[in-house]
Design an enzyme around this catalytic site. Structure first.
Site, PDB file in Angstrom:
ATOM      1  N   LYS A  42       1.593 -15.859   6.134  1.00  0.00           N
ATOM      2  CA  LYS A  42       2.749 -16.413   5.438  1.00  0.00           C
ATOM      3  C   LYS A  42       3.159 -17.703   6.134  1.00  0.00           C
ATOM      4  O   LYS A  42       3.613 -17.680   7.284  1.00  0.00           O
ATOM      5  CB  LYS A  42       3.916 -15.431   5.398  1.00  0.00           C
ATOM      6  CG  LYS A  42       5.061 -15.950   4.527  1.00  0.00           C
ATOM      7  CD  LYS A  42       6.039 -14.863   4.134  1.00  0.00           C
ATOM      8  CE  LYS A  42       7.088 -14.663   5.186  1.00  0.00           C
ATOM      9  NZ  LYS A  42       8.241 -13.883   4.662  1.00  0.00           N
ATOM     10  N   LYS A  83       5.364 -20.948   6.711  1.00  0.00           N
ATOM     11  CA  LYS A  83       6.719 -21.451   6.507  1.00  0.00           C
ATOM     12  C   LYS A  83       6.687 -22.952   6.187  1.00  0.00           C
ATOM     13  O   LYS A  83       6.101 -23.745   6.935  1.00  0.00           O
ATOM     14  CB  LYS A  83       7.575 -21.202   7.746  1.00  0.00           C
ATOM     15  CG  LYS A  83       7.892 -19.729   7.993  1.00  0.00           C
ATOM     16  CD  LYS A  83       8.799 -19.158   6.920  1.00  0.00           C
ATOM     17  CE  LYS A  83       9.250 -17.746   7.243  1.00  0.00           C
ATOM     18  NZ  LYS A  83      10.152 -17.195   6.218  1.00  0.00           N
ATOM     19  N   ASP A 106       6.219 -19.750   2.087  1.00  0.00           N
ATOM     20  CA  ASP A 106       7.633 -19.394   2.008  1.00  0.00           C
ATOM     21  C   ASP A 106       8.459 -20.634   2.282  1.00  0.00           C
ATOM     22  O   ASP A 106       8.522 -21.122   3.406  1.00  0.00           O
ATOM     23  CB  ASP A 106       7.966 -18.297   3.022  1.00  0.00           C
ATOM     24  CG  ASP A 106       9.403 -17.796   2.879  1.00  0.00           C
ATOM     25  OD1 ASP A 106      10.109 -18.267   1.965  1.00  0.00           O
ATOM     26  OD2 ASP A 106       9.809 -16.933   3.672  1.00  0.00           O
ATOM     27  N   GLU A 150       6.998 -18.198  -2.122  1.00  0.00           N
ATOM     28  CA  GLU A 150       8.232 -17.420  -2.017  1.00  0.00           C
ATOM     29  C   GLU A 150       9.458 -18.325  -2.007  1.00  0.00           C
ATOM     30  O   GLU A 150       9.516 -19.307  -1.259  1.00  0.00           O
ATOM     31  CB  GLU A 150       8.186 -16.585  -0.728  1.00  0.00           C
ATOM     32  CG  GLU A 150       9.392 -15.713  -0.480  1.00  0.00           C
ATOM     33  CD  GLU A 150       9.226 -14.851   0.757  1.00  0.00           C
ATOM     34  OE1 GLU A 150      10.200 -14.166   1.127  1.00  0.00           O
ATOM     35  OE2 GLU A 150       8.130 -14.844   1.354  1.00  0.00           O
ATOM     36  N   ASP A 154      13.101 -14.038  -3.348  1.00  0.00           N
ATOM     37  CA  ASP A 154      13.560 -13.322  -2.149  1.00  0.00           C
ATOM     38  C   ASP A 154      15.079 -13.405  -2.071  1.00  0.00           C
ATOM     39  O   ASP A 154      15.784 -12.504  -2.503  1.00  0.00           O
ATOM     40  CB  ASP A 154      12.910 -13.913  -0.903  1.00  0.00           C
ATOM     41  CG  ASP A 154      13.366 -13.228   0.386  1.00  0.00           C
ATOM     42  OD1 ASP A 154      14.035 -12.174   0.304  1.00  0.00           O
ATOM     43  OD2 ASP A 154      13.074 -13.735   1.484  1.00  0.00           O
ATOM     44  N   LYS A 193      13.976  -6.355   0.767  1.00  0.00           N
ATOM     45  CA  LYS A 193      14.276  -6.269   2.203  1.00  0.00           C
ATOM     46  C   LYS A 193      15.472  -5.337   2.371  1.00  0.00           C
ATOM     47  O   LYS A 193      16.493  -5.500   1.690  1.00  0.00           O
ATOM     48  CB  LYS A 193      14.598  -7.649   2.784  1.00  0.00           C
ATOM     49  CG  LYS A 193      13.403  -8.587   2.838  1.00  0.00           C
ATOM     50  CD  LYS A 193      13.793  -9.946   3.401  1.00  0.00           C
ATOM     51  CE  LYS A 193      12.577 -10.878   3.452  1.00  0.00           C
ATOM     52  NZ  LYS A 193      12.957 -12.250   3.878  1.00  0.00           N
ATOM     53  N   CYS A 225      10.981  -8.160   5.874  1.00  0.00           N
ATOM     54  CA  CYS A 225      12.028  -7.879   6.851  1.00  0.00           C
ATOM     55  C   CYS A 225      12.623  -9.189   7.349  1.00  0.00           C
ATOM     56  O   CYS A 225      12.056 -10.262   7.134  1.00  0.00           O
ATOM     57  CB  CYS A 225      11.475  -7.074   8.030  1.00  0.00           C
ATOM     58  SG  CYS A 225      10.106  -7.884   8.918  1.00  0.00           S
ATOM     59  N   ASP A 251       4.984  -7.503   4.146  1.00  0.00           N
ATOM     60  CA  ASP A 251       5.361  -8.574   5.074  1.00  0.00           C
ATOM     61  C   ASP A 251       6.290  -7.973   6.128  1.00  0.00           C
ATOM     62  O   ASP A 251       7.478  -8.279   6.190  1.00  0.00           O
ATOM     63  CB  ASP A 251       6.043  -9.711   4.298  1.00  0.00           C
ATOM     64  CG  ASP A 251       6.517 -10.836   5.201  1.00  0.00           C
ATOM     65  OD1 ASP A 251       5.859 -11.100   6.226  1.00  0.00           O
ATOM     66  OD2 ASP A 251       7.558 -11.455   4.886  1.00  0.00           O
ATOM     67  N   ASP A 311       6.018  -7.987   9.651  1.00  0.00           N
ATOM     68  CA  ASP A 311       5.444  -8.455  10.909  1.00  0.00           C
ATOM     69  C   ASP A 311       6.462  -8.594  12.029  1.00  0.00           C
ATOM     70  O   ASP A 311       6.113  -9.023  13.134  1.00  0.00           O
ATOM     71  CB  ASP A 311       4.738  -9.803  10.697  1.00  0.00           C
ATOM     72  CG  ASP A 311       5.687 -10.893  10.202  1.00  0.00           C
ATOM     73  OD1 ASP A 311       6.805 -10.554   9.748  1.00  0.00           O
ATOM     74  OD2 ASP A 311       5.318 -12.077  10.256  1.00  0.00           O
TER      75      ASP A 311
END
Length: 365
Positions: free
Chosen positions: A160, A162, A190, A218, A243, A267, A295, A321, A323
């Site tokens: 993922k 950023k 994301d 995302e 999200d 989440k 999370c 996701d 991690d």
């Protein structure tokens, strides 16, 4: 099994490297830990992440909500009366989703212990082994490429990435990482609300035209910009995931009716715990929409609860996701879910399986 006391402590676990997104930079997990004690001697554990830029929750608000509003309602309640306890938690205050999540997680932990079964079995069962991605924090291009290659070498098959600050640099970051790991790992982007709708369409189309195949993007736009999210979803081939735009079941229904996104990210800190996470997964299933479970910057306490939900709802929650524990410098939990790089597995211990937590700091009186 009756609730006798709800205790709050702080936990601090340094991260291996700073976690950098379009919204913030974090160097450690600094969460509130809830322990729900019972007359049988059993203890349930939960965790609340203070993520003010997303949920609005701070350490102070979490402590106040639990100590003054939620805990007094629950003392004396029987764990077997689970639905009533959940109603009391969610009726104690508006929002305060992280505080509610922490208490819910601890209560669900005890519910599993009451019936001597791992929580995922109480929620419907499933294969107790799942695979997570890992986050590549925003940084210099060379550093992000190196971090991506290191993650792939450690066995992670989904990354993922950023993005969401400087769109030109974002595109160069993604192209460089894609070239470095092509054929070895899937890429998820994301943006953490970092683009507007037109920028997002431009960025995603540019990557598509360059042959960069993305698994998903995302939250490319601001959380409340559902029209913008729909605009992006309709104009690109890459799946778009919501999200920050969706916290609870009602928002999910609105978003799905609008066809504003292709995937929903669940989440526990947004949903207020396990019960609404399950509702969201069930609603998405009715619409034929898949979910990811993710999370915040959390330790293996609350992430363990998300793992149990993911296993029990694997028919809809198809992307993982989780991690957070892999990003931590150490695991403060004895027992519980096992996080081994990309593989996450649940044992046979009742509830969440947590025996003890190291490094808890009592709150100042």
């Amino acid at each position: 099994m009756k609730i006798t006391q709800i205790r709050l402590d702080k936990l601090r676990v340094p991260l291996k490297t700073p976690f950098k997104t379009a919204l913030r930079t974090v160097t450690a997990v600094e969460d509130i830990i809830v322990s729900v004690h019972t007359d049988s001697g059993h203890i349930g554990y939960g965790e609340a992440a203070a993520t003010a830029v997303i949920t609005g929750d701070t350490h102070g608000s979490i402590i106040e909500a639990i100590d003054k509003l939620i805990a007094p309602r629950l003392v004396g309640m029987e764990i077997a009366d689970l639905n009533r306890i959940l109603q009391l938690i969610h009726g104690a205050a508006e929002r305060n989703t992280s505080a509610k999540a922490a208490v819910e997680i601890a209560v669900y932990d005890l519910w599993g212990q009451l019936y001597d079964a791992p929580l995922y079995r109480m929620l419907g069962g499933g294969d107790p082994v799942i695979t997570t991605d890992i986050t590549i924090s925003m940084d210099y291009i060379d550093k992000m490429v190196a971090d991506s290659l290191a993650a792939v070498d450690r066995g992670f098959e989904s990354l993922k990435i950023k993005v969401g600050r400087e769109i030109g640099v974002d595109l160069e970051r993604v192209k460089a990482i894609y070239t470095a790991v092509e054929g070895r790992a899937l890429l998820r982007l994301d943006a953490n609300q970092g683009w507007n709708a037109k920028q997002a369409v431009y960025a995603i189309r540019t990557l598509e035209d360059a042959g960069v195949q993305l698994e998903l993007v995302e939250q490319p736009v601001k959380a409340r910009d559902l029209a913008g999210l729909k605009y992006v979803t309709e104009r690109v081939h890459t799946p778009i995931m919501a999200d920050e735009s969706v916290f609870g079941p009602a928002e999910v229904i609105d978003l799905l009716r609008m066809h504003a996104a292709d995937i929903i990210n669940i989440k526990l800190m947004k949903t207020g715990g396990i019960s609404n996470a399950i509702r969201i997964a069930d609603i998405a299933a009715l619409y034929g929409v898949e979910c990811m479970i993710g999370c915040m910057i959390e330790s293996s306490i609350s992430v363990a609860a998300a793992v149990h939900v993911a296993v029990a709802k694997a028919d809809t929650i198809r992307k993982i996701d989780l991690d957070g524990p892999s990003l931590c410098d150490f695991n403060p939990v004895e027992g519980g879910v096992v996080f081994n790089e990309s593989e996450i597995s649940i044992g046979d211990a009742p509830g969440l399986g947590i025996r003890a937590i190291r490094g808890l700091e009592p709150l100042a009186a």
